[in-house]
Design a protein around this motif. Structure first.
Motif, PDB file in Angstrom:
ATOM      1  N   PRO A 270      -4.456   3.518   9.412  1.00 46.41           N
ATOM      2  CA  PRO A 270      -4.511   4.544   8.516  1.00 46.41           C
ATOM      3  C   PRO A 270      -3.637   4.875   7.652  1.00 46.41           C
ATOM      4  CG  PRO A 270      -4.150   5.331  10.588  1.00 46.41           C
ATOM      5  CD  PRO A 270      -4.309   3.819  10.870  1.00 46.41           C
ATOM      6  N   HIS A 271      -2.303   4.174   8.039  1.00 47.39           N
ATOM      7  CA  HIS A 271      -1.073   4.528   7.255  1.00 47.39           C
ATOM      8  C   HIS A 271      -0.592   3.471   6.190  1.00 47.39           C
ATOM      9  CE1 HIS A 271       0.848   7.744  10.308  1.00 47.39           C
ATOM     10  NE2 HIS A 271      -0.225   8.024   9.550  1.00 47.39           N
ATOM     11  N   PHE A 272      -1.512   2.478   6.143  1.00 45.65           N
ATOM     12  CA  PHE A 272      -1.071   1.331   5.239  1.00 45.65           C
ATOM     13  C   PHE A 272      -1.949   0.218   5.036  1.00 45.65           C
ATOM     14  CE2 PHE A 272       0.754  -0.246   9.539  1.00 45.65           C
ATOM     15  CZ  PHE A 272       0.240  -1.537   9.411  1.00 45.65           C
ATOM     16  N   SER A 273      -3.446   0.502   5.292  1.00 49.63           N
ATOM     17  CA  SER A 273      -4.369  -0.580   5.020  1.00 49.63           C
ATOM     18  C   SER A 273      -4.915  -0.394   3.657  1.00 49.63           C
ATOM     19  CB  SER A 273      -5.607  -0.458   6.194  1.00 49.63           C
ATOM     20  OG  SER A 273      -5.218  -1.202   7.141  1.00 49.63           O
ATOM     21  N   THR A 274      -4.587   0.980   3.155  1.00 51.73           N
ATOM     22  CA  THR A 274      -5.050   1.397   1.942  1.00 51.73           C
ATOM     23  C   THR A 274      -3.773   1.364   1.004  1.00 51.73           C
ATOM     24  OG1 THR A 274      -7.235   2.417   2.485  1.00 51.73           O
ATOM     25  CG2 THR A 274      -6.308   2.884   0.300  1.00 51.73           C
TER      26      THR A 274
END
Length: 405
Positions: A270-274
């Protein structure tokens, strides 16, 4: 024994994974990166497997260190993996075997770029499947091919240190050939094997550069599209591939040798896949469950296959991990209720890992600890890394046991 595949149990299955990146090659400024060594898994594997069993996980993503198992071409040393496999069987742990989670043996000149790589990795995969066919039935031929191609072929960070879009395409073509040949060779000696192909899901927020957003959206699927024979005359990714040397004969080979994943694994953090790409620099954007849903829907719609979340977690406090555990599991439950074929959830990594950036530094592994896990690592006076469960471990156990009914 039921003939129904394990992932068709009509419920959400819970698993965990042990970080298993192996980059043994060294050069000035780039030191060896072996996560099993850095986290002392080679020495504490018995304790680690017992913790996996105690967590309630029904499967484990765990990788074979190819560079140690095949120290010389065609010569195998099974002394350690024999012990691990036997203990997994005793504990009843289903292992989804990561055959290639980055990194090649030291003897393979130019790493993935070596002309013999696809056959070498396939031969290794066949050897593993032959030796452990009575205990391991589930395989990931190669983890996160697009990330692999970026680190090895686009960013020049890992061997063979190529750069740019041309390097990316050369790498992804080799990796995809290896994935196809590995699945073919395993299926030849283990016809009942299950193949879980694992991709890193990325979502792009806002404008991107230097590549346009529509190309990046297509490029994230390129490896799975190649191995399944989907890249044809009208494929939007084809002009990009041809620009960087992919020929009609290359694409025809993939169509003639197409393989089908039994399950598509999607990794989402959640913190870096987008994030947003600007001049090649990735800036993360926390997308929470919105991003998780969007990504899973994209893969489900494209491949029409069962979907497993093969990696998700976050670095944070136990309370933050618990919140993500509950929120993400609830989102998967909602998607299943809507008819989406979501069959599994994997907390990965199970315990603390060492940031890949450790490779480019000279400080201690502890300086690069990333507390993703349900189990933390704590350095003792004897320099051993004690395994310490945090509060999220109990919540994972609660969810996993609850899913079994």
């Amino acid at each position: 024994m039921s003939d129904t595949p394990w992932y068709r149990d009509d419920r959400l299955l819970y698993g965990v994974g042990i970080e298993d990146t192996f980059i043994p090659q060294e050069k000035p400024g780039h030191r060896k990166l072996d996560e099993y060594e850095l986290t002392q898994h080679y020495a504490r594997w018995r304790e680690d497997l017992e913790l996996v069993a105690e967590s309630g996980a029904e499967f484990l993503r765990w990788g074979v260190p190819w560079y140690l198992v095949e120290p010389r071409p065609g010569e195998f040393d099974w002394s350690w993996t024999d012990q691990v496999a036997a203990r997994m069987r005793e504990l009843g742990i289903r292992c989804v075997v990561d055959l290639m989670h980055y990194g090649t043996p030291l003897w393979l000149e130019n790493s993935f770029l070596n002309a013999s790589y696809p056959e070498r990795v396939a031969s290794y995969g066949r050897a593993v499947a032959e030796r452990y066919r009575d205990v391991w039935t589930d395989y990931t031929p190669l983890n996160e091919p697009v990330v692999n191609a970026e680190w090895c072929g686009q960013n020049g960070s890992w061997p063979p240190y190529l750069t740019g879009q041309d390097g990316f395409v050369k790498m992804v073509l080799q990796l995809a050939r290896g994935m196809v040949r590995t699945q073919q060779e395993i299926a030849a000696v283990h016809p009942g094997a299950t193949f879980v192909h694992v991709d890193a899901g990325f979502l792009f927020d806002g404008d991107t550069s230097p590549l346009p957003r529509d190309l990046l959206e297509e490029r994230r699927f390129v490896a799975l599209d190649l191995i399944t024979g989907r890249v044809g005359g009208e494929s939007p990714i084809r002009p990009y591939l041809e620009e960087h040397g992919v020929t009609d004969a290359d694409l025809e080979w993939f169509r003639e040798n197409a393989v089908t994943p039994d399950v598509v694994g999607v990794n989402y953090y959640p913190h870096f896949s987008t994030g947003q790409v600007d001049d090649g620099v990735w800036t993360p954007v926390d997308a929470g469950t919105r991003g998780l849903r969007a990504l899973l829907e994209a893969y489900a719609d494209r491949y029409d296959a069962p979907i497993i979340v093969t990696e998700t977690s976050l670095v944070g406090t136990p309370a933050e991990k618990i919140a993500w555990l509950r929120d993400s599991a609830a989102e998967l439950g909602a998607m299943r209720a809507e008819g989406r074929d979501i069959v599994g959830y994997t907390w990965f990594p199970f315990f603390t890992m060492v940031d890949w950036l450790y490779r480019f530094d000279q400080t201690t592994p502890d300086d690069w600890f990333m507390e993703f896990g349900l189990v933390d690592l704590r350095r003792g006076g004897d320099q051993g890394l004690e395994r310490v469960r945090n509060e999220a471990f109990d919540v994972f156990h609660e969810l996993a046991r609850g899913a079994r009914g």
